[in-house]
Design a protein around this motif. Structure first.
Motif, PDB file in Angstrom:
ATOM      1  N   THR A   1      -0.753  -1.694 -28.597  1.00  0.00           N
ATOM      2  CA  THR A   1      -0.733  -2.157 -29.613  1.00  0.00           C
ATOM      3  C   THR A   1      -1.303  -1.954 -30.277  1.00  0.00           C
ATOM      4  O   THR A   1      -1.068  -1.861 -31.636  1.00  0.00           O
ATOM      5  CB  THR A   1      -1.119  -3.592 -28.865  1.00  0.00           C
ATOM      6  OG1 THR A   1      -0.078  -3.856 -27.807  1.00  0.00           O
ATOM      7  CG2 THR A   1      -0.508  -4.791 -29.647  1.00  0.00           C
TER       8      THR A   1
ATOM      9  N   ASP B   1       6.554  -4.444 -30.460  1.00  0.00           N
ATOM     10  CA  ASP B   1       6.199  -4.506 -29.460  1.00  0.00           C
ATOM     11  C   ASP B   1       6.624  -5.527 -28.230  1.00  0.00           C
ATOM     12  O   ASP B   1       6.260  -6.868 -29.056  1.00  0.00           O
ATOM     13  CB  ASP B   1       4.732  -5.034 -30.259  1.00  0.00           C
ATOM     14  CG  ASP B   1       3.599  -4.466 -28.920  1.00  0.00           C
ATOM     15  OD1 ASP B   1       4.106  -3.855 -28.527  1.00  0.00           O
ATOM     16  OD2 ASP B   1       2.549  -4.892 -29.705  1.00  0.00           O
ATOM     17  N   GLU B   2       6.918  -5.335 -27.146  1.00  0.00           N
ATOM     18  CA  GLU B   2       7.503  -5.682 -26.055  1.00  0.00           C
ATOM     19  C   GLU B   2       8.570  -7.030 -26.482  1.00  0.00           C
ATOM     20  O   GLU B   2       8.258  -8.416 -26.025  1.00  0.00           O
ATOM     21  CB  GLU B   2       6.340  -6.664 -24.820  1.00  0.00           C
ATOM     22  CG  GLU B   2       5.557  -5.127 -24.959  1.00  0.00           C
ATOM     23  CD  GLU B   2       4.037  -5.776 -24.206  1.00  0.00           C
ATOM     24  OE1 GLU B   2       4.244  -7.160 -23.247  1.00  0.00           O
ATOM     25  OE2 GLU B   2       3.727  -5.176 -23.662  1.00  0.00           O
TER      26      GLU B   2
ATOM     27  N   GLN C   1       3.530  -9.191 -30.329  1.00  0.00           N
ATOM     28  CA  GLN C   1       3.641  -9.140 -29.137  1.00  0.00           C
ATOM     29  C   GLN C   1       4.340  -9.828 -28.629  1.00  0.00           C
ATOM     30  O   GLN C   1       5.079 -10.403 -27.596  1.00  0.00           O
ATOM     31  CB  GLN C   1       2.585  -8.072 -28.256  1.00  0.00           C
ATOM     32  CG  GLN C   1       2.470  -7.986 -26.263  1.00  0.00           C
ATOM     33  CD  GLN C   1       1.302  -7.500 -26.481  1.00  0.00           C
ATOM     34  OE1 GLN C   1       1.119  -7.097 -26.634  1.00  0.00           O
ATOM     35  NE2 GLN C   1       1.541  -7.791 -24.998  1.00  0.00           N
TER      36      GLN C   1
HETATM   37 MG   LIG Z   1       0.435  -4.737 -26.189  1.00  0.00          MG
END
Ligand SMILES: [Mg+2]
Ligand SMILES: Nc1ncnc2c1ncn2[C@@H]1O[C@H](COP(=O)(O)OP(=O)(O)O)[C@@H](O)[C@H]1O
Lengths: 381, 250
Positions: free
Chosen positions: B49, B176-177, B92
């Motif tokens: 991140t 992100d994810e 995220q």
């Molecule tokens: Mg992360």
């Protein structure tokens, strides 16, 4: 654009405001005192003051309700607008002051000043004073916001520095050598544009103007919040960094709306001063600015009309209570605030409209149950 | 080490950043070719991140440069500027504008003027509406367009956010994810969606879920303690003993 800004609720609000603007002066001036419909001059003055508070509350709701900027210093912009108008009213006194000096206001003569400070020049002209009413608060907000928003001061920190700002102005305006009448402020006004400020006609006119200013301020705010810009403001309120990563320079939007709001507050202050007949540094007191935020919270944040309702309810309560048992007002204000926070988190108006929606939904579901058509919900959209 | 070439879209060169002495990113170098999709994996705290924070201007690196599209050093620009140049980012934690409708979320994300006064007078054009409709189809939210985004499920919010990225028409997408908190079916649909948009865009996906990474079927970079541990196909990196040691083996 105008049409989009004026949904049904806004139309109702504007209609009421305009009717009040027209009707109250008529009921005051042309209906005999013996009639039940007569509105007393005292009431006109009192409600005229409330209307300026309502405009001030709207200006706070514009930034707090729609952009999440909690200003605890908006009283300063109100006071600056008030001082700008007060300066004009002082100049208009002319040689009718106690010291009969045609150029210098009484307090300057008293301080043995020989000439008018440079920043008092121009205020003899009404149009110039009106310009300053919006420009001075606007400029302060712009400069203050420029630094605060660019350095990404947000949340509580922002609120605290706005308190510091209004406190600093309070101290400054208390000083005699600032040239704004010190402790006593500006008062003993005689007339505005030649109209006697003590006459019922002038007071009724100021009332009508305040109502019109409220309507105008409301319209401006509605235009902003219903535009695409308004959607961006709400986005900033709800997810500031998401907004940035979509390519919006958040500080620019905040600066715009903060400056606009300060200008509206300035107009409110300018209408307030001739109606109450005085402006003094007390208007800068940090507690005043906090009170404005409470009005908005009580009425319902993010609704604009809620701010108006809150300003009127709280100030009416204040008038009643301070006339009755002055000591308890601050406790009562605290109690109102706590009550609303606990039981009406969306404020009086927010609570009311949720209630109305609930009733509406109930009757709707009843009629749906009766009606054979399953497309009813779609039609209702 | 790889060097930047003409069709390099993103080039991180010797980037480091420390938080209170702790090196979250350490001499990180990475190259993304134009149109490439890359999966970045690595244990929690590896700096994935933070790497995205650096690319998007949220965090300034202490050292190193981030060259975008061959000539711009992103470390000299702010978030909004970088976004306007064409770098889109999905957080995220899914982040959409909850009180706006699904449609408005996309409208606000569309590429276009960001000027205060332009927006004050902006009206929705036919082209904008058409693009919104297209995106709604792509992220499968057409029938929920006028609902508040708050009413969406977790997975739908993730999609909406991906849709918002695409609305910006970015050159690079940082994701992100995206599969965090999704059901298996949703995870596979998301992989499908990302494969669909790759090619037109350069995409970097951070993900923990190995099935998801496998479904993407792209080159994988393993990040560990702020620098690249291994790079290659998923099978290649997962047979690397160092990788097994720090990440997969656990
Ligand atoms: Mg992360
Ligand atoms: N703003 C920050 N301040 C201090 N430490 C941070 C900050 N951002 C990240 N870190 C630390 O840097 C490390 C890498 O974090 P992160 O990039 O979020 O990891 P990942 O996304 O790979 O799980 C973690 O140890 C985290 O605690």
């Amino acid at each position: 654009m105008i049409l989009r800004a004026l949904d049904l609720k806004s139309q109702i609000f504007l209609a009421i405001t305009l009717i009040v603007a027209a009707l109250v002066p008529v009921l005051n001036l042309y209906v005999p005192e013996s009639s039940a419909f007569h509105v007393s001059s005292f009431a006109v003055a009192l409600f005229g003051k409330y209307l300026t508070y309502a405009l001030l509350a709207i200006s706070v709701d514009l930034i707090w309700g729609f952009c999440g900027i909690l200003s605890l210093g908006h009283g300063a912009f109100f006071a600056l607008g008030g001082y700008a108008m007060g300066m004009h009213l002082m100049r208009e006194i002319g040689d009718r002051g106690v010291y009969a000096n045609p150029l210098l206001p009484d307090f300057m003569v008293f301080l043995n000043w020989k000439e008018l400070p440079w920043f008092w020049h121009g205020f003899d002209m009404f149009w110039f004073a009106c310009l300053m009413v919006v420009l001075v608060p606007g400029a302060l907000a712009f400069v203050f916001g420029w630094f605060a928003f660019r350095s990404r001061v947000t949340g509580v920190y922002f609120s605290i520095i706005t308190q510091a700002m209004t406190y600093a102005l309070l101290l400054a305006f208390f000083r005699n050598d600032m040239g704004f009448g010190g402790n006593n402020g500006l008062t003993d006004f005689k007339d505005v544009l030649g109209y006697d400020l003590q006459s019922d006609t002038t007071r009724a006119g100021l009332f009508a103007l305040s109502a019109l200013a409220l309507a105008g301020g409301f319209l401006i705010c509605r235009l902003v919040v219903t535009s695409r810009l308004g959607k961006v403001l709400v986005s900033i309120r709800d997810a500031e960094s998401r907004t940035r990563f979509l390519g919006y320079r958040v500080e620019g939007y905040k600066l715009f709306v903060f400056t606009l709001s300060a200008m509206l507050a300035g107009v409110a202050g300018a209408l307030y001063v001739p109606q109450v007949g005085i402006i003094n540094p007390g208007e800068f007191s940090p507690a005043n600015s906090i009170e404005i935020v409470i009005w908005v919270a009580v009425g319902g944040r993010g609704l604009l009309v809620g701010a108006v309702v809150g300003a009127i309810i709280v100030n009416a309560a204040k008038t009643l209570l301070t006339g009755w048992v002055p000591e308890i007002w601050l406790f009562a204000l605290g109690a109102i605030f706590i009550f609303v926070t606990l039981f009406l988190p969306k404020g009086v108006l927010g609570g009311l409209s949720a209630f109305v929606d609930l009733i509406g939904a109930k009757t709707k579901s009843k009629s749906e149950a009766k009606g054979p058509s399953s497309t009813a919900p779609q039609l209702a959209e | 080490m790889t060097v930047s070439t003409a069709d390099t879209m993103l080039y991180l060169n010797g980037v480091s950043v420390a938080f209170d002495g702790f090196k979250a990113i350490n001499e990180l170098s990475l190259v993304l070719e134009e149109g490439e999709m890359r999966a970045v994996v690595g244990p929690n705290g590896a700096g994935k991140t933070t790497m995205m924070d650096i690319i998007t201007g949220k965090t300034r690196p202490d050292k190193g440069e981030v060259i975008f599209a061959g000539n711009v050093d992103l470390t000299k620009h702010d978030e909004a500027g970088i976004a306007r140049m064409g770098v889109g980012r999905k957080f995220q934690k899914p982040t959409v504008f909850e009180t706006h409708t699904v449609e408005d979320n996309l409208l606000l994300s569309l590429k276009g003027s960001r000027g205060v006064f332009d927006l004050l007078f902006a009206r929705r054009t036919k082209a904008e509406q058409a693009r919104i409709d297209e995106l709604l189809d792509l992220i499968r939210l057409g029938d929920r367009r006028s609902e508040k985004a708050a009413a969406l499920s977790h997975g739908q919010k993730q999609w909406l956010e991906i849709g918002m990225l695409l609305a910006q028409d970015p050159k690079v997408l940082l994701v992100d994810e995206p599969a965090a908190g999704m059901t298996d079916a949703e995870t596979m649909q998301t992989a499908e969606l990302l494969r669909q948009v790759a090619g037109e865009h350069t995409v970097m996906v951070v993900e923990h879920d190995m099935d998801f990474v496998r479904a993407l079927g792209v080159k994988v970079t393993v990040l560990h303690e702020g620098s690249v541990l291994a790079e290659g196909s998923l099978d290649h990196v997962s047979s690397n003993p160092k990788v097994i040691d720090v990440y997969l083996g656990r």
